[in-house]
Scaffold this motif. Structure first.
Motif, PDB file in Angstrom:
ATOM      1  N   ASP A 334       0.807  -1.224   0.000  1.00 26.33           N
ATOM      2  CA  ASP A 334       0.000   0.000   0.000  1.00 26.33           C
ATOM      3  C   ASP A 334       0.839   1.273   0.000  1.00 26.33           C
ATOM      4  N   ILE A 335       2.129   1.158   0.312  1.00 24.65           N
ATOM      5  CA  ILE A 335       2.906   2.360   0.625  1.00 24.65           C
ATOM      6  C   ILE A 335       3.005   3.305  -0.563  1.00 24.65           C
ATOM      7  N   PHE A 336       3.476   2.811  -1.709  1.00 26.23           N
ATOM      8  CA  PHE A 336       3.651   3.745  -2.821  1.00 26.23           C
ATOM      9  C   PHE A 336       2.374   4.085  -3.567  1.00 26.23           C
ATOM     10  N   PRO A 337       1.366   3.214  -3.638  1.00 24.61           N
ATOM     11  CA  PRO A 337       0.081   3.713  -4.130  1.00 24.61           C
ATOM     12  C   PRO A 337      -0.440   4.883  -3.301  1.00 24.61           C
ATOM     13  N   THR A 338      -0.224   4.820  -1.993  1.00 28.47           N
ATOM     14  CA  THR A 338      -0.674   5.895  -1.106  1.00 28.47           C
ATOM     15  C   THR A 338       0.145   7.161  -1.317  1.00 28.47           C
ATOM     16  N   ILE A 339       1.458   7.017  -1.442  1.00 29.92           N
ATOM     17  CA  ILE A 339       2.318   8.181  -1.670  1.00 29.92           C
ATOM     18  C   ILE A 339       2.001   8.831  -3.015  1.00 29.92           C
ATOM     19  N   PHE A 340       1.870   8.015  -4.057  1.00 30.07           N
ATOM     20  CA  PHE A 340       1.555   8.575  -5.366  1.00 30.07           C
ATOM     21  C   PHE A 340       0.182   9.232  -5.371  1.00 30.07           C
ATOM     22  N   GLY A 341      -0.774   8.619  -4.688  1.00 27.36           N
ATOM     23  CA  GLY A 341      -2.100   9.233  -4.595  1.00 27.36           C
ATOM     24  C   GLY A 341      -2.043  10.574  -3.889  1.00 27.36           C
ATOM     25  N   MET A 342      -1.272  10.656  -2.818  1.00 26.75           N
ATOM     26  CA  MET A 342      -1.137  11.892  -2.064  1.00 26.75           C
ATOM     27  C   MET A 342      -0.474  12.987  -2.900  1.00 26.75           C
ATOM     28  N   LEU A 343       0.526  12.604  -3.698  1.00 25.26           N
ATOM     29  CA  LEU A 343       1.266  13.575  -4.508  1.00 25.26           C
ATOM     30  C   LEU A 343       0.641  13.792  -5.882  1.00 25.26           C
ATOM     31  N   ASP A 344      -0.504  13.184  -6.133  1.00 25.17           N
ATOM     32  CA  ASP A 344      -1.223  13.314  -7.402  1.00 25.17           C
ATOM     33  C   ASP A 344      -0.361  12.850  -8.574  1.00 25.17           C
ATOM     34  N   LEU A 345       0.323  11.717  -8.369  1.00 32.33           N
ATOM     35  CA  LEU A 345       1.122  11.092  -9.416  1.00 32.33           C
ATOM     36  C   LEU A 345       0.406   9.834  -9.895  1.00 32.33           C
ATOM     37  N   PRO A 346       0.537   9.460 -11.158  1.00 26.45           N
ATOM     38  CA  PRO A 346      -0.136   8.256 -11.663  1.00 26.45           C
ATOM     39  C   PRO A 346       0.333   6.999 -10.916  1.00 26.45           C
ATOM     40  N   ILE A 347      -0.625   6.153 -10.553  1.00 26.99           N
ATOM     41  CA  ILE A 347      -0.334   4.899  -9.871  1.00 26.99           C
ATOM     42  C   ILE A 347      -0.257   3.785 -10.907  1.00 26.99           C
ATOM     43  N   PRO A 348       0.840   3.029 -10.961  1.00 22.87           N
ATOM     44  CA  PRO A 348       0.946   1.961 -11.960  1.00 22.87           C
ATOM     45  C   PRO A 348      -0.210   0.966 -11.864  1.00 22.87           C
ATOM     46  N   ALA A 349      -0.702   0.544 -12.994  1.00 17.63           N
ATOM     47  CA  ALA A 349      -1.808  -0.415 -13.022  1.00 17.63           C
ATOM     48  C   ALA A 349      -1.400  -1.767 -12.468  1.00 17.63           C
ATOM     49  N   THR A 350      -0.097  -2.037 -12.405  1.00 20.74           N
ATOM     50  CA  THR A 350       0.391  -3.324 -11.902  1.00 20.74           C
ATOM     51  C   THR A 350       0.329  -3.427 -10.380  1.00 20.74           C
ATOM     52  N   TYR A 351       0.164  -2.310  -9.686  1.00 19.76           N
ATOM     53  CA  TYR A 351       0.194  -2.328  -8.222  1.00 19.76           C
ATOM     54  C   TYR A 351      -1.033  -3.051  -7.658  1.00 19.76           C
ATOM     55  N   GLU A 352      -0.812  -3.893  -6.660  1.00 20.52           N
ATOM     56  CA  GLU A 352      -1.894  -4.594  -5.986  1.00 20.52           C
ATOM     57  C   GLU A 352      -2.278  -3.924  -4.667  1.00 20.52           C
ATOM     58  N   GLY A 353      -1.431  -3.069  -4.145  1.00 15.79           N
ATOM     59  CA  GLY A 353      -1.725  -2.380  -2.894  1.00 15.79           C
ATOM     60  C   GLY A 353      -2.807  -1.337  -3.071  1.00 15.79           C
ATOM     61  N   ASP A 354      -3.350  -0.884  -1.951  1.00 13.13           N
ATOM     62  CA  ASP A 354      -4.432   0.094  -1.958  1.00 13.13           C
ATOM     63  C   ASP A 354      -3.903   1.516  -1.814  1.00 13.13           C
ATOM     64  N   ASP A 355      -4.543   2.438  -2.484  1.00 17.17           N
ATOM     65  CA  ASP A 355      -4.268   3.868  -2.331  1.00 17.17           C
ATOM     66  C   ASP A 355      -5.053   4.376  -1.127  1.00 17.17           C
ATOM     67  N   LEU A 356      -4.350   4.662  -0.040  1.00 19.39           N
ATOM     68  CA  LEU A 356      -4.982   5.146   1.188  1.00 19.39           C
ATOM     69  C   LEU A 356      -4.802   6.648   1.353  1.00 19.39           C
ATOM     70  N   SER A 357      -4.517   7.341   0.260  1.00 20.77           N
ATOM     71  CA  SER A 357      -4.161   8.752   0.375  1.00 20.77           C
ATOM     72  C   SER A 357      -5.282   9.605   0.945  1.00 20.77           C
ATOM     73  N   ARG A 358      -6.532   9.174   0.819  1.00 16.79           N
ATOM     74  CA  ARG A 358      -7.614   9.992   1.386  1.00 16.79           C
ATOM     75  C   ARG A 358      -7.513  10.063   2.912  1.00 16.79           C
TER      76      ARG A 358
END
Length: 490
Positions: A334-358
């Motif tokens: 979840d770590i980098f999907p969350t970081i990318f979500g927070m920084l408004d950067l595209p999240i790779p489609a290959t990632y299985e972790g969750d975007d917890l940036s909210r």
């Protein structure tokens, strides 16, 4: 000049003088510094209440950061954690569930992801993803997009620690205790990036506080007299002398890291880039140190001392200078999907972790969240905890399932040392059912039907040796016929 444009200019000027040029800093993407330590458990800090820990710099960082108090390592072992971090995938997908495995080049590595998002990248310290031997040279083609490189596969000889750099296969050595030397190198790298057009992403991967604990600086070990070390209640009295001896060096390593991270953070202030630099501080896994009777130096098991890790995130444009504690659980993918979500950067489609940036941007907890972690091939064979498992961490509970059914249930809020297993308590039968269903939903989502260890070993054609690692010789080299060298490693 249009009135709207006029007012926009005036507002920009006012904001500039009011906040010391903050708007200028935010025109550039945030720099990222990811500080990864090895085997530092979540409880071993002053801010976490450990009476032995001397961590004033990290205590201060915690006060200024978003503190994920329920962070877990997806698999509490070095290589599996790092593979999950670098790919955003679970070990059941990549097959990276043992130490010293090679991460296939077909995986979209994090350095490449960051380069594709406009970053200059750097990696300093321990890598442990190449699988060609712990002392083998890692050429640029296997560095996963990290440009600046002063790293080694794995070396815990802290006063004679090696690394490779540039395009040279000549082995280099850090000057003295490597934690201090790597910090100085990171400070120099950061200083050289100031004023450049591109933002930088720097990973500092320290080998400490991983054992050997007697290798900690002697001057710092003196700060922890054996008689003064206070052990948790879940350490058996019969192990007290052994644990105190190990803990002395462990806490000394931790203090050395705290001093180094304090110097690193001071450099950011001096360079004037603290406000636009995202700092992440975390660990790959914990350390049992005798808890529940499990030997010191052990990890891998589902207990809090092993699986829970620190997770601090400081980014002033988001939360200012004041931190807060987050209850929502988080696991490694979840770590980098969350970081990318927070920084408004595209999240790779290959990632299985969750975007917890909210959780970060909206200051909202996810009430029904559970973070998944696991062990596919247990190391502690012969121990009560040497089993395959799948586990979830909620904001209150740890629930663990073994192959033969529900195994452990702890109320972490009321029983932080996990001394009371509630799994067979009739009063908690409904909770066990609820958590077990939640666990299976996560496993089904991953396509993991939770099989015995040998099934996964056979699936990926692996030949593990003792302690769950692929065998290597005393020089850190793999056998020439290792199956790893055919696993996409060329």
């Amino acid at each position: 000049m249009k009135i709207r444009t006029y007012y926009k200019i005036i507002i920009t000027i006012l904001v500039y003088f009011a906040f010391g040029g903050a708007t200028t800093a935010q025109e550039k993407k945030a720099n990222i510094i990811y500080i990864l330590v090895d085997q530092w458990r979540a409880s071993a800090f002053g801010f976490a209440g450990d009476p032995n820990a001397n961590t004033p710099n990290l205590d201060r960082l915690a006060q200024e950061s978003i503190n994920f108090k329920n962070a877990v390592s997806v698999m509490p072992v070095c290589t599996p954690y790092r593979a999950a971090l670098i790919t955003g995938k679970y070990p059941t997908t990549t097959g990276m569930f043992l130490n010293d495995l090679h991460l296939p080049l077909t995986e979209y590595g994090l350095g490449d992801v960051l380069v594709d998002r406009g970053y200059t990248t750097a990696y300093i310290g321990k890598w442990h993803l190449d699988g060609h031997g712990r002392h083998a040279y890692i050429p640029p083609s296997r560095r996963r997009g990290f440009m600046y490189w002063k790293a080694a596969e794995c070396d815990h000889d802290y006063d004679q620690s090696h690394y490779y750099t540039g395009n040279s296969d000549e082995k280099q050595f850090w000057d003295g205790y490597d934690t201090y030397a790597q910090t100085k190198d990171a400070q120099q790298y950061i200083a050289e990036q100031v004023g450049k057009e591109k933002p930088f992403a720097l990973f500092i991967s320290y080998g400490t506080p991983h054992f050997p604990y007697d290798a900690a600086p002697e001057v710092l070990k003196q700060n922890y007299p054996l008689a003064d070390i206070i052990l948790p209640e879940n350490v058996p009295a019969s192990m007290a002398d052994e644990v105190r001896k190990e803990a002395q060096g462990y806490y000394a390593h931790c203090e050395a890291l705290d001093n180094s991270i304090g110097e690193l953070l001071a450099s950011l202030d001096e360079l004037g880039i603290s406000d636009n630099t995202l700092i992440v501080f975390t660990s790959d896994h914990g350390e049992m140190l005798g808890g529940h009777g499990v030997r010191p130096r052990a990890k891998q098991v589902p207990l809090a001392e092993s699986a829970r890790v620190p997770m601090l995130l400081r980014y002033p444009p988001l939360h200012g200078k004041t931190g807060r504690v987050v209850e929502t659980p988080i696991t490694t993918p979840d770590i980098f999907p969350t970081i990318f979500g927070m920084l408004d950067l595209p999240i790779p489609a290959t990632y299985e972790g969750d975007d917890l940036s909210r959780v970060l941007t909206e200051n909202k907890e996810i009430q029904d969240r559970a973070a998944l972690y696991m062990q596919l091939a247990p190391w502690e064979v012969g121990s009560e905890y040497g089993r395959e498992y799948r586990a979830i961490k909620t904001s209150q509970y740890t629930y663990v399932r073994a192959l033969d059914g529900p195994w452990l249930l702890f109320d972490d809020t009321n029983d932080p040392l996990q001394m009371n297993n509630l799994v067979a308590n009739p009063a908690h039968e409904g909770l066990v059912t609820e958590l077990d269903e939640h666990l299976w939903k996560l496993l089904i989502k991953l396509g993991d039907d939770f099989r015995p260890a040998q099934w996964y070993i056979d699936k990926w054609n692996l030949k593990p040796g003792a302690h769950g690692s692929i065998p290597y010789d005393k020089e850190g080299n793999l056998p020439s016929q290792s199956p790893l060298l055919t696993k996409g490693s060329s």
